[in-house]
Motif scaffolding. Structure first.
Motif, mmCIF file in Angstrom:
data_model
loop_
_atom_site.group_PDB
_atom_site.id
_atom_site.type_symbol
_atom_site.label_atom_id
_atom_site.label_comp_id
_atom_site.label_asym_id
_atom_site.label_seq_id
_atom_site.Cartn_x
_atom_site.Cartn_y
_atom_site.Cartn_z
ATOM 1 N N GLY A 98 -41.604 -42.006 -28.137
ATOM 2 C CA GLY A 98 -42.377 -42.734 -29.134
ATOM 3 C C GLY A 98 -42.716 -44.157 -28.755
ATOM 4 N N SER A 99 -42.211 -44.623 -27.615
ATOM 5 C CA SER A 99 -42.475 -46.003 -27.187
ATOM 6 C C SER A 99 -43.791 -46.073 -26.425
ATOM 7 C CB SER A 99 -41.335 -46.518 -26.308
ATOM 8 O OG SER A 99 -40.132 -46.595 -27.037
ATOM 9 N N GLN A 100 -44.581 -47.077 -26.719
ATOM 10 C CA GLN A 100 -45.873 -47.254 -26.063
ATOM 11 C C GLN A 100 -45.963 -48.664 -25.490
ATOM 12 O OE1 GLN A 100 -48.990 -46.346 -28.855
ATOM 13 N NE2 GLN A 100 -48.107 -44.395 -29.438
ATOM 14 N N ASP A 101 -46.529 -48.756 -24.324
ATOM 15 C CA ASP A 101 -46.755 -50.056 -23.696
ATOM 16 C C ASP A 101 -48.143 -50.544 -24.106
ATOM 17 O OD1 ASP A 101 -47.044 -52.287 -22.123
ATOM 18 O OD2 ASP A 101 -46.263 -51.353 -20.303
ATOM 19 N N ALA A 102 -48.176 -51.476 -25.042
ATOM 20 C CA ALA A 102 -49.452 -51.969 -25.584
ATOM 21 C C ALA A 102 -49.826 -53.340 -25.048
ATOM 22 C CB ALA A 102 -49.372 -52.011 -27.110
ATOM 23 N N ARG A 103 -49.143 -53.787 -23.980
ATOM 24 C CA ARG A 103 -49.376 -55.154 -23.488
ATOM 25 C C ARG A 103 -50.794 -55.359 -22.975
ATOM 26 N NH1 ARG A 103 -44.982 -55.672 -19.003
ATOM 27 N NH2 ARG A 103 -45.629 -53.483 -18.746
ATOM 28 N N TYR A 104 -51.434 -54.297 -22.531
ATOM 29 C CA TYR A 104 -52.738 -54.453 -21.894
ATOM 30 C C TYR A 104 -53.867 -53.867 -22.740
ATOM 31 C CZ TYR A 104 -49.384 -55.337 -18.239
ATOM 32 O OH TYR A 104 -48.311 -55.840 -17.527
ATOM 33 N N ARG A 105 -53.608 -53.661 -24.018
ATOM 34 C CA ARG A 105 -54.630 -53.168 -24.936
ATOM 35 C C ARG A 105 -55.001 -54.268 -25.930
ATOM 36 N NH1 ARG A 105 -55.723 -47.776 -25.174
ATOM 37 N NH2 ARG A 105 -54.356 -46.391 -23.975
ATOM 38 N N SER A 106 -56.267 -54.325 -26.285
ATOM 39 C CA SER A 106 -56.687 -55.286 -27.304
ATOM 40 C C SER A 106 -56.157 -54.894 -28.673
ATOM 41 C CB SER A 106 -58.223 -55.380 -27.349
ATOM 42 O OG SER A 106 -58.795 -54.101 -27.593
ATOM 43 N N GLU A 107 -55.917 -53.593 -28.858
ATOM 44 C CA GLU A 107 -55.376 -53.113 -30.122
ATOM 45 C C GLU A 107 -54.427 -51.958 -29.825
ATOM 46 O OE1 GLU A 107 -56.960 -51.190 -34.335
ATOM 47 O OE2 GLU A 107 -58.301 -52.367 -33.069
ATOM 48 N N ALA A 108 -53.202 -52.065 -30.318
ATOM 49 C CA ALA A 108 -52.199 -51.048 -30.037
ATOM 50 C C ALA A 108 -52.505 -49.765 -30.791
ATOM 51 C CB ALA A 108 -50.815 -51.555 -30.420
ATOM 52 N N LYS A 109 -52.225 -48.619 -30.148
ATOM 53 C CA LYS A 109 -52.354 -47.341 -30.833
ATOM 54 C C LYS A 109 -51.248 -47.223 -31.876
ATOM 55 C CE LYS A 109 -54.347 -44.703 -26.985
ATOM 56 N NZ LYS A 109 -54.147 -43.532 -26.088
ATOM 57 N N PRO A 110 -51.544 -46.629 -33.032
ATOM 58 C CA PRO A 110 -50.501 -46.471 -34.047
ATOM 59 C C PRO A 110 -49.430 -45.512 -33.569
ATOM 60 C CG PRO A 110 -52.468 -45.252 -34.662
ATOM 61 C CD PRO A 110 -52.834 -46.064 -33.452
ATOM 62 N N GLY A 111 -48.216 -45.770 -33.978
ATOM 63 C CA GLY A 111 -47.109 -44.906 -33.600
ATOM 64 C C GLY A 111 -45.880 -45.251 -34.409
ATOM 65 N N PRO A 112 -44.821 -44.409 -34.344
ATOM 66 C CA PRO A 112 -43.612 -44.684 -35.111
ATOM 67 C C PRO A 112 -42.949 -45.979 -34.673
ATOM 68 C CG PRO A 112 -43.266 -42.874 -33.567
ATOM 69 C CD PRO A 112 -44.719 -43.170 -33.558
ATOM 70 N N ILE A 113 -42.316 -46.672 -35.638
ATOM 71 C CA ILE A 113 -41.711 -47.975 -35.375
ATOM 72 C C ILE A 113 -40.193 -47.920 -35.427
ATOM 73 C CG2 ILE A 113 -41.535 -50.357 -36.233
ATOM 74 C CD1 ILE A 113 -44.382 -50.082 -37.269
ATOM 75 N N GLU A 114 -39.649 -47.132 -36.372
ATOM 76 C CA GLU A 114 -38.204 -47.105 -36.566
ATOM 77 C C GLU A 114 -37.670 -45.685 -36.511
ATOM 78 O OE1 GLU A 114 -37.463 -50.936 -39.509
ATOM 79 O OE2 GLU A 114 -37.598 -48.935 -40.374
ATOM 80 N N LEU A 115 -36.448 -45.557 -35.979
ATOM 81 C CA LEU A 115 -35.762 -44.272 -35.922
ATOM 82 C C LEU A 115 -34.323 -44.468 -36.350
ATOM 83 C CD1 LEU A 115 -35.523 -41.250 -34.995
ATOM 84 C CD2 LEU A 115 -34.824 -42.166 -32.756
ATOM 85 N N ALA A 116 -33.857 -43.624 -37.261
ATOM 86 C CA ALA A 116 -32.451 -43.612 -37.665
ATOM 87 C C ALA A 116 -31.921 -42.196 -37.494
ATOM 88 C CB ALA A 116 -32.305 -44.060 -39.120
ATOM 89 N N VAL A 117 -30.745 -42.073 -36.865
ATOM 90 C CA VAL A 117 -30.136 -40.774 -36.616
ATOM 91 C C VAL A 117 -28.721 -40.781 -37.176
ATOM 92 C CG1 VAL A 117 -29.462 -39.077 -34.878
ATOM 93 C CG2 VAL A 117 -31.540 -40.432 -34.548
ATOM 94 N N GLU A 118 -28.411 -39.807 -38.005
ATOM 95 C CA GLU A 118 -27.091 -39.749 -38.631
ATOM 96 C C GLU A 118 -26.057 -39.176 -37.662
ATOM 97 O OE1 GLU A 118 -27.424 -37.453 -42.177
ATOM 98 O OE2 GLU A 118 -28.985 -38.727 -43.055
ATOM 99 N N GLY A 119 -24.808 -39.634 -37.839
ATOM 100 C CA GLY A 119 -23.692 -39.022 -37.122
ATOM 101 C C GLY A 119 -23.363 -39.603 -35.766
#
Length: 445
Positions: A98-119
């Motif tokens: 889910g990680s995207q390298d947006a350093r070289y884009r004028s506008e980042a592609k949408p994607g998930p920001i947070e992840l929580a995993v139980e246990g």
């Protein structure tokens, strides 16, 4: 994507099928296989998805990648995952997919920001966070174009590890020449910026009993030199420092896990960095140079430069007291012909070292295949030359084996070589391949 304990609101929640679970319509579970995720519900309070609980780490990684894709397709910014076996592998795979390298884009592609995993235990969380940081560091280095990342900039980026307690030294051309590293100097001679030798040290806890040296090929761009590459073969050559990135990413992760290093183990990284360019001072076919261990090498092919800079770094690491060495390099096209882009070639002079690397690679989901160090092949590099060795015989057959045999001439300790050509950069994106293998190997997990 960031790893959090609990999101304020989950846009997508993944639960697992099994005993005690709520009834799920048969149309959802039909043909549902391990590693697959299915959308179950949609609503204003968040979406729901289901999957089979993974029975092994490989299934968990496959599921993590599928979950990240589903979240991206749905526009979910936060994900919650229920408790499940192999949660650590699933967590890291989801984060990395889910990680995207947006350093070289004028506008980042949408994607998930947070992840929580139980246990997850605290120890597992710490390891996931450390590996995530190391893999991201490696990916950022490989993804950076050559007009952004040159040997000098690679040295400056590495100095960021000092904030985590690592000791970082960066040698310039004057120090490199003083150490007799004639091969590294020769490869960099066509570049205006010159070479760097980057050394990172994580001191041992207590008395030093072992010194592990991780050596990574750091060609920040490879034109092939005067044995110039065709245009199609040059487009991905910003990734020719994938070995250096893997080594430095591993050091980034290990810096965060220093309290887990085996007692008495000092870890060092050596990264010979250069641009292989053309110019009035560039090395030419037929030139002869002396390595740090005194051996001379005739440069038959200036596009076989990675083995030259690694040879000098391996020799210096041995001279400085390394007790075992592992080098990582995007070294030969012959490796991709033999094993493709998913499997790395492993060469080693020590069975115990081989076993530990293979076990760590398997545990990390990074595949390696042991290849033979067939000694007679080295003769092709020893004939028809006035020097001790040639750097190529211009024959593709057995090229990966012959390159490994060349490197063996510069080590005096137990040593392994990972040829990761094709592994480090796939589909135009850096993978961070090797970070997990190296970290697990050092920590003996």
């Amino acid at each position: 994507m960031q790893f959090v304990n609990e999101p304020e609101r989950a846009d997508l929640t993944l639960t697992f099928l099994g005993e005690g679970r709520a009834e799920v319509p048969e149309r959802i579970t039909r043909d549902l296989k391990p590693g697959m995720v299915r959308l179950l519900t949609r609503g204003g309070e968040g979406d729901g998805a289901v999957a089979l609980p993974p029975s092994n780490a490989a299934q968990a990684r496959e599921l993590g990648a599928a979950l990240a894709k589903l979240a991206t397709d749905l526009g979910a910014q936060s994900i919650r995952v229920g408790e499940t076996p192999h949660a650590e592998a699933l967590t890291l795979a989801t984060l990395m997919a889910g990680s995207q390298d947006a350093r070289y884009r004028s506008e980042a592609k949408p994607g998930p920001i947070e992840l929580a995993v139980e246990g997850l235990s605290d120890e597992e969380r710490d390891r996931v966070e450390a590996l995530m940081a190391g893999i991201r560091f490696a990916r950022d280095l490989v993804n950076a174009p050559a007009n952004v990342l040159n040997p000098a900039m690679l040295g400056r980026e590495t100095r960021r590890l000092e904030a985590l307690g690592a000791d970082v030294d960066v040698w310039d051309s004057t120090e490199i020449e003083a150490r007799g590293m004639g091969l590294l100097s020769a490869v960099a001679a066509g570049s205006a910026g010159g070479p760097r030798l980057i050394r990172v040290t994580l001191p041992a806890r207590g008395e030093v009993k072992r010194v592990i040296a991780l050596v990574g090929k750091g060609i920040t761009f490879d034109t092939g030199g005067y044995s110039i590459k065709p245009a199609q073969g040059m487009t991905t050559m910003k990734g020719d420092m994938g070995g250096a990135a893997a080594v430095l990413g591993a050091m980034r992760a290990l810096s965060a896990l220093r309290d887990r290093l085996p007692e008495g183990v000092e870890v060092r990284a050596y990264v010979p960095a250069a641009e292989n360019m053309v110019g009035p001072n560039a090395m030419r076919p037929g030139d002869i140079y002396r390595a740090a261990n005194g051996k001379t090498v005739e440069v038959v092919n200036t596009d076989a430069e990675g083995r030259l800079i690694l040879a000098d770094a391996l020799a210096v690491a041995c001279d400085e007291g390394a007790t075992e060495l592992v080098d990582v390099a995007t070294l030969t096209g012959a490796k991709t012909v033999a094993l493709g882009n998913d499997v790395a070639a492993l060469y080693s002079t020590d069975p115990d070292l081989t076993a530990r690397l293979r076990a760590s690679a398997e545990a990390s989901g990074e595949f390696v295949w042991e290849m033979p160090l067939h000694a007679p092949y080295l003769k092709a590099y020893q004939k028809e030359t006035l020097a001790d060795l040639r750097n190529s015989d211009m024959v593709p057959a057995g090229g990966s084996i012959k390159a490994a045999l060349f490197l063996r001439e510069f080590v005096t300790r137990p040593w392994a070589h990972l040829d990761i050509a094709g592994n480090a950069l796939q589909d135009g994106q850096a993978t961070g391949w090797g970070v997990g293998t190296l970290v697990g190997y050092v920590l003996e997990e």
